[in-house]
Scaffold this active site. Structure first.
Site, PDB file in Angstrom:
ATOM      1  N   GLN A  79      -6.184  18.914  -8.909  1.00  0.00           N
ATOM      2  CA  GLN A  79      -5.647  19.942  -9.801  1.00  0.00           C
ATOM      3  C   GLN A  79      -4.417  20.616  -9.202  1.00  0.00           C
ATOM      4  OE1 GLN A  79      -9.511  22.201  -9.452  1.00  0.00           O
ATOM      5  NE2 GLN A  79      -8.159  23.970  -9.394  1.00  0.00           N
ATOM      6  N   HIS A 129     -15.880  28.003 -10.319  1.00  0.00           N
ATOM      7  CA  HIS A 129     -15.269  26.677 -10.306  1.00  0.00           C
ATOM      8  C   HIS A 129     -16.028  25.794 -11.291  1.00  0.00           C
ATOM      9  CE1 HIS A 129     -12.841  23.515  -8.730  1.00  0.00           C
ATOM     10  NE2 HIS A 129     -13.779  22.908  -8.033  1.00  0.00           N
ATOM     11  N   ASN A 143     -15.284  16.440  -7.657  1.00  0.00           N
ATOM     12  CA  ASN A 143     -14.430  17.622  -7.635  1.00  0.00           C
ATOM     13  C   ASN A 143     -13.005  17.246  -8.059  1.00  0.00           C
ATOM     14  OD1 ASN A 143     -13.703  20.267  -7.281  1.00  0.00           O
ATOM     15  ND2 ASN A 143     -14.139  20.352  -5.091  1.00  0.00           N
ATOM     16  N   CYS A 199      -9.444  23.711 -13.277  1.00  0.00           N
ATOM     17  CA  CYS A 199     -10.676  22.970 -12.983  1.00  0.00           C
ATOM     18  C   CYS A 199     -11.497  22.637 -14.218  1.00  0.00           C
ATOM     19  CB  CYS A 199     -11.527  23.742 -11.987  1.00  0.00           C
ATOM     20  SG  CYS A 199     -12.107  25.320 -12.624  1.00  0.00           S
TER      21      CYS A 199
END
Ligand code: NAG
Ligand code: NAG
Ligand code: NAG
Length: 340
Positions: free
Chosen positions: A139, A280, A303, A145
């Site tokens: 990102q 997140h 992630n 996110c």
């Protein structure tokens, strides 16, 4: 007299030389490590002052990580990842991802949870090895996110239903979802609603990531590479229900990613410490059990901090942690998935 003086000079010079060498030896390896790290992560600094400041932060992180790993008290290790020259506060500010604000947040669970009766739970699921998960994306310095989490879940269900794994475009969600705050955050559910209403989402190659909020460039000529028809929430704070969902497809989650160790995670089984919060968004791509003395159970998470974070961008985290109804780092607080 002259002779003694000469010896004294030699002595003084000798001491000075020794001190200089010792300093160099004490400092150079750390500086060399910093240079190596800078090259690996393509980091450049505007001037010498900034570089020195970054070096001091790097050194501090390096020493913390070294002593953590040496102590070996945890089931995971820390690493000098892409955050090595940033303080914890800087990571929190540069990668802000607290959601898109209460006002835009859609009503949660419509009620239906299609996997409630699914009882054929495999011991282990890994959607990555089944070909439904793309490489970890980055990102960058942008709080996008939720767009990445939504896209990972859509890539998953698309591959499961069509057989094609296509990297999709978080930037389109950031630019075009009317409820997305772009780099300032958003909600995964709003991202799904946008993709449903828009009739699909483009591929990453046709709508590339810029890590800044832009104006929507989706028009009738944009080729939409994947579609979804709806979305559902997993019943909250229930890791059994979460397992039922993950057994069927990758699932978007919110998670509390605060804390030094989460950011510096380098590999192994993450077991905290962490808190309960929405900070997140990530995507669960599997689960399983290590058949060790404790039969430790884990989730596998994707992630969006790049492949340099964790295990090629992925994390293993403890599953079914006692005393946390909401899962470790509150990962089971608000899971959801797109339907197709
Ligand atoms: C990109 O867009 C073109 C049309 O503009 C389309 O033919 C192509 O399939 C798209 N690529 C992907 C991976 O979606
Ligand atoms: C659609 O968007 C693309 C990319 O921004 C642009 O090149 C094209 O001219 C647009 N087409 C129309 C019909 O607006
Ligand atoms: C958790 O989910 C399972 C399966 O969906 C369900 O049977 C169970 O009642 C739920 N537990 C709680 C505490 O809600």
């Amino acid at each position: 007299m002259a002779h003694r003086c000469f010896i004294l000079v030699l002595l003084v010079l000798g001491v000075m030389f020794t001190v200089a060498t010792a300093r160099a030896i004490g400092d150079v390896p750390m500086r060399a490590k910093f240079e190596q790290w800078m090259a690996k992560y393509e980091r450049f600094y505007t001037d010498a002052t900034e570089k020195e400041r970054r070096f001091q932060i790097f050194k501090d992180n390096y020493e913390y990580i070294e002593s953590f790993n040496k102590a070996g008290k945890y089931t995971y290790t820390l690493a000098l990842n892409n955050f090595a020259d940033m303080t914890d506060d800087e990571v929190d500010t540069s990668y802000p991802c607290a959601g898109g604000g209460e006002s835009e947040r859609p009503k949660s669970a419509t009620g239906s949870f299609r996997y409630a009766d699914f009882d054929d739970l495999p011991d282990e699921v890994d959607w990555a090895s089944k070909g439904a998960v793309t490489n970890a994306k980055n990102q960058g310095n942008c709080g996008s996110c939720t767009a990445f989490s939504a896209v990972a879940a859509i890539e998953g269900i698309s591959q499961i239903k069509t057989g094609n794994l296509i990297p999709l475009a978080p930037q389109q969600i950031m630019d075009c979802d009317p409820n997305s705050l772009g780099c300032k955050g958003g909600w995964v559910s709003n991202a799904f609603i946008y993709v449903i209403n828009n009739g699909g989402i483009a591929s990453e190659v046709n709508y590339t990531y810029k890590a800044v909020t832009g104006s929507c460039a989706a028009n009738e000529t944009l080729y939409l590479a994947a579609t979804i028809s709806g979305y559902e929430f997993v019943p909250p704070n229930n890791e059994t229900a979460l397992m039922q969902a993950v057994a069927n497809q990758p699932v978007s989650i919110s998670i509390c990613a605060h804390g030094r160790n989460f950011k510096r995670y380098g590999g192994g089984l993450f077991e905290g410490p962490c808190d309960s919060c929405f900070s997140h968004a990530m995507t669960i791509v599997g689960y399983g059990t290590y058949y060790d003395d404790d039969d430790t159970e884990y989730w596998r998470l994707k992630n969006s901090y790049g492949e340099g974070w964790g295990e090629n961008g992925f994390m293993y985290i403890k599953r079914n942690v006692e005393s946390y109804g909401e899962g470790l780092c509150s990962l089971a607080k608000e899971p959801l998935y797109p339907t197709k």
